[in-house]
Scaffold this motif. Structure first.
Motif, PDB file in Angstrom:
ATOM      1  N   ASP A 179       0.806  -1.222   0.000  1.00 47.03           N
ATOM      2  CA  ASP A 179       0.000   0.000   0.000  1.00 47.03           C
ATOM      3  C   ASP A 179       0.841   1.275   0.000  1.00 47.03           C
ATOM      4  O   ASP A 179       0.395   2.320  -0.472  1.00 47.03           O
ATOM      5  N   SER A 180       2.030   1.196   0.534  1.00 50.29           N
ATOM      6  CA  SER A 180       2.859   2.395   0.652  1.00 50.29           C
ATOM      7  C   SER A 180       3.412   2.885  -0.681  1.00 50.29           C
ATOM      8  O   SER A 180       3.753   4.062  -0.811  1.00 50.29           O
ATOM      9  N   ASN A 181       3.504   1.999  -1.660  1.00 52.25           N
ATOM     10  CA  ASN A 181       4.117   2.399  -2.931  1.00 52.25           C
ATOM     11  C   ASN A 181       3.353   1.945  -4.175  1.00 52.25           C
ATOM     12  O   ASN A 181       3.735   2.281  -5.294  1.00 52.25           O
ATOM     13  N   PHE A 182       2.281   1.195  -3.976  1.00 56.73           N
ATOM     14  CA  PHE A 182       1.552   0.623  -5.111  1.00 56.73           C
ATOM     15  C   PHE A 182       1.131   1.678  -6.129  1.00 56.73           C
ATOM     16  O   PHE A 182       1.402   1.569  -7.329  1.00 56.73           O
ATOM     17  N   LEU A 183       0.443   2.722  -5.678  1.00 55.91           N
ATOM     18  CA  LEU A 183      -0.085   3.719  -6.615  1.00 55.91           C
ATOM     19  C   LEU A 183       1.018   4.505  -7.308  1.00 55.91           C
ATOM     20  O   LEU A 183       0.900   4.831  -8.500  1.00 55.91           O
ATOM     21  N   SER A 184       2.089   4.783  -6.608  1.00 57.91           N
ATOM     22  CA  SER A 184       3.177   5.532  -7.239  1.00 57.91           C
ATOM     23  C   SER A 184       3.825   4.708  -8.345  1.00 57.91           C
ATOM     24  O   SER A 184       4.198   5.241  -9.394  1.00 57.91           O
ATOM     25  N   TYR A 185       3.957   3.402  -8.125  1.00 61.49           N
ATOM     26  CA  TYR A 185       4.476   2.540  -9.188  1.00 61.49           C
ATOM     27  C   TYR A 185       3.474   2.439 -10.331  1.00 61.49           C
ATOM     28  O   TYR A 185       3.826   2.574 -11.508  1.00 61.49           O
ATOM     29  N   PHE A 186       2.222   2.203  -9.980  1.00 66.00           N
ATOM     30  CA  PHE A 186       1.196   1.978 -10.997  1.00 66.00           C
ATOM     31  C   PHE A 186       1.042   3.187 -11.922  1.00 66.00           C
ATOM     32  O   PHE A 186       0.886   3.029 -13.138  1.00 66.00           O
ATOM     33  N   GLU A 187       1.079   4.371 -11.347  1.00 65.71           N
ATOM     34  CA  GLU A 187       0.877   5.585 -12.140  1.00 65.71           C
ATOM     35  C   GLU A 187       1.980   5.808 -13.166  1.00 65.71           C
ATOM     36  O   GLU A 187       1.807   6.605 -14.099  1.00 65.71           O
ATOM     37  N   ASN A 188       3.098   5.128 -13.018  1.00 63.56           N
ATOM     38  CA  ASN A 188       4.230   5.318 -13.923  1.00 63.56           C
ATOM     39  C   ASN A 188       4.411   4.181 -14.928  1.00 63.56           C
ATOM     40  O   ASN A 188       5.372   4.181 -15.705  1.00 63.56           O
ATOM     41  N   ILE A 189       3.498   3.217 -14.928  1.00 62.77           N
ATOM     42  CA  ILE A 189       3.623   2.083 -15.846  1.00 62.77           C
ATOM     43  C   ILE A 189       3.360   2.529 -17.282  1.00 62.77           C
ATOM     44  O   ILE A 189       2.382   3.227 -17.563  1.00 62.77           O
ATOM     45  N   ASP A 190       4.237   2.122 -18.197  1.00 67.20           N
ATOM     46  CA  ASP A 190       4.038   2.407 -19.615  1.00 67.20           C
ATOM     47  C   ASP A 190       2.781   1.701 -20.105  1.00 67.20           C
ATOM     48  O   ASP A 190       2.458   0.583 -19.655  1.00 67.20           O
ATOM     49  N   TYR A 191       2.112   2.315 -21.069  1.00 68.89           N
ATOM     50  CA  TYR A 191       0.807   1.822 -21.535  1.00 68.89           C
ATOM     51  C   TYR A 191       0.821   0.340 -21.914  1.00 68.89           C
ATOM     52  O   TYR A 191      -0.086  -0.406 -21.575  1.00 68.89           O
ATOM     53  N   GLY A 192       1.840  -0.109 -22.609  1.00 69.96           N
ATOM     54  CA  GLY A 192       1.851  -1.488 -23.102  1.00 69.96           C
ATOM     55  C   GLY A 192       2.252  -2.531 -22.088  1.00 69.96           C
ATOM     56  O   GLY A 192       2.349  -3.715 -22.428  1.00 69.96           O
ATOM     57  N   CYS A 193       2.458  -2.112 -20.836  1.00 64.17           N
ATOM     58  CA  CYS A 193       2.990  -3.045 -19.835  1.00 64.17           C
ATOM     59  C   CYS A 193       1.997  -3.433 -18.746  1.00 64.17           C
ATOM     60  O   CYS A 193       2.365  -4.124 -17.789  1.00 64.17           O
ATOM     61  N   TYR A 194       0.746  -2.996 -18.860  1.00 66.69           N
ATOM     62  CA  TYR A 194      -0.229  -3.302 -17.808  1.00 66.69           C
ATOM     63  C   TYR A 194      -0.452  -4.801 -17.644  1.00 66.69           C
ATOM     64  O   TYR A 194      -0.553  -5.308 -16.525  1.00 66.69           O
ATOM     65  N   ASP A 195      -0.563  -5.521 -18.755  1.00 64.54           N
ATOM     66  CA  ASP A 195      -0.781  -6.973 -18.677  1.00 64.54           C
ATOM     67  C   ASP A 195       0.289  -7.641 -17.827  1.00 64.54           C
ATOM     68  O   ASP A 195      -0.012  -8.476 -16.970  1.00 64.54           O
ATOM     69  N   SER A 196       1.536  -7.287 -18.088  1.00 60.49           N
ATOM     70  CA  SER A 196       2.650  -7.891 -17.365  1.00 60.49           C
ATOM     71  C   SER A 196       2.598  -7.548 -15.882  1.00 60.49           C
ATOM     72  O   SER A 196       2.868  -8.392 -15.020  1.00 60.49           O
ATOM     73  N   PHE A 197       2.249  -6.306 -15.577  1.00 67.05           N
ATOM     74  CA  PHE A 197       2.187  -5.870 -14.180  1.00 67.05           C
ATOM     75  C   PHE A 197       1.174  -6.692 -13.393  1.00 67.05           C
ATOM     76  O   PHE A 197       1.487  -7.241 -12.333  1.00 67.05           O
ATOM     77  N   TRP A 198      -0.048  -6.783 -13.910  1.00 72.00           N
ATOM     78  CA  TRP A 198      -1.091  -7.514 -13.188  1.00 72.00           C
ATOM     79  C   TRP A 198      -0.769  -9.002 -13.098  1.00 72.00           C
ATOM     80  O   TRP A 198      -1.078  -9.652 -12.092  1.00 72.00           O
ATOM     81  N   LEU A 199      -0.153  -9.527 -14.135  1.00 69.83           N
ATOM     82  CA  LEU A 199       0.232 -10.935 -14.116  1.00 69.83           C
ATOM     83  C   LEU A 199       1.233 -11.206 -12.990  1.00 69.83           C
ATOM     84  O   LEU A 199       1.128 -12.200 -12.273  1.00 69.83           O
ATOM     85  N   LEU A 200       2.192 -10.312 -12.827  1.00 70.15           N
ATOM     86  CA  LEU A 200       3.185 -10.489 -11.767  1.00 70.15           C
ATOM     87  C   LEU A 200       2.574 -10.286 -10.382  1.00 70.15           C
ATOM     88  O   LEU A 200       2.909 -11.023  -9.444  1.00 70.15           O
ATOM     89  N   ILE A 201       1.695  -9.317 -10.252  1.00 68.62           N
ATOM     90  CA  ILE A 201       1.008  -9.113  -8.972  1.00 68.62           C
ATOM     91  C   ILE A 201       0.227 -10.367  -8.605  1.00 68.62           C
ATOM     92  O   ILE A 201       0.187 -10.795  -7.441  1.00 68.62           O
TER      93      ILE A 201
END
Length: 284
Positions: free
Chosen positions: A91-113
């Motif tokens: 919770d301390s850093n999730f949104l700050s990381y998420f807001e900086n994700i490149d458009y084409g990388c969302y799939d990879s992010f959620w998959l890793l989470i």
């Protein structure tokens, strides 16, 4: 690394024809030193995407066996870097990381989470914020059952109020699966009555896509999804009204399309297709 999203290496699928292009970009990273203290989420996601090419045995033809062995050894070190980074997201850093994700990388992010089960350390309020600012992220969340189960109450409330929900429901229950269609899951708290209300509200709304109206009208009964005759009738009437308005406006247009496939002599695979339409040819 610090690059724009257009320069990032992205793995789409084993069938994607852009693999060579991305592997050429990956080659520069594979031949350079990778820092042990990466702090850019996109750098981590790029390493993950590079590793997917190797997991699927996809390499450049120009690479020798020696190159491949050396690159595999390097890619094997990526797992620790990825795991170390992802398991520190909370919770301390999730949104700050998420807001900086490149458009084409969302799939990879959620998959890793999902795969690292890091959702256990991310509260529902964080997902509320994500969906509030980027509603289209709901499809990424719905593609992972663990995330759907964890954030079911947030997702349930969102789906009952968001304009894209009806199309999501219809894609799950009524649209035929294709080989590359992502399976979506729904929160268990979304009732049959909720789904009916979502469809009925969609029909009455100004953003209703008329292409979905015949699908609603002809929908089948499922154990957990049923559209009433009243709602089907509303869909039929709105569709008929849209057709009437279209022809009354006098703005009808016509298009001609054709498909041509060539079979070269002694070809082992079909590599090109052309779609012909008035005014030109599109090379696929």
């Amino acid at each position: 690394m610090n690059k724009s999203d257009r320069d990032r290496v992205v793995f789409h699928s084993i069938h994607d024809m852009s693999s060579g292009h991305y592997l050429s970009k990956a080659e520069r990273l594979l031949n350079s030193e990778i820092a042990n203290d990466i702090n850019d989420i996109n750098d981590i996601l790029e390493l993950y995407n590079i590793s997917l090419f190797f997991e699927n045995g996809i390499y450049l033809k120009s690479w020798s066996d020696t190159d491949i062995v050396a690159y595999k050894e390097k890619v094997n070190t990526f797992k620790n870097l990825i795991g170390k980074f992802i398991t520190n997201i909370d919770d301390s850093n999730f949104l700050s990381y998420f807001e900086n994700i490149d458009y084409g990388c969302y799939d990879s992010f959620w998959l890793l989470i999902n795969n690292y089960q890091q959702y256990k350390n991310i509260s529902p309020s964080q997902m509320e914020e994500v969906l509030k600012n980027l509603p289209h992220q709901v499809r990424h969340l719905l593609s992972h059952k663990n995330l759907v189960d964890k954030y079911k109450l947030v997702l349930c409330e969102f789906l009952k109020s968001d304009q894209q929900s009806a199309e999501i429901l219809l894609s799950i229950y009524e649209v035929e699966n294709s080989f590359n269609k992502t399976k979506l899951y729904l929160p268990s708290c979304l009732t049959i009555q909720d789904k009916e209300s979502i469809i009925a509200s969609y029909i009455d709304s100004g953003h209703c896509n008329t292409n979905y109206l015949p699908i609603i009208q002809n929908s089948k009964k499922h154990s957990d999804f049923r559209i009433s005759d009243k709602t089907k009738l509303a869909a039929k009437r709105k569709y008929q009204q849209s057709i009437k308005e279209f022809f009354d406006s006098g703005s009808s247009s016509s298009f001609e399309y054709g498909v041509a496939i060539s079979y070269p002599e002694n070809a082992s695979k079909i590599k090109h297709a052309w779609i012909e339409q008035q005014g030109g040819i599109i090379l696929c």
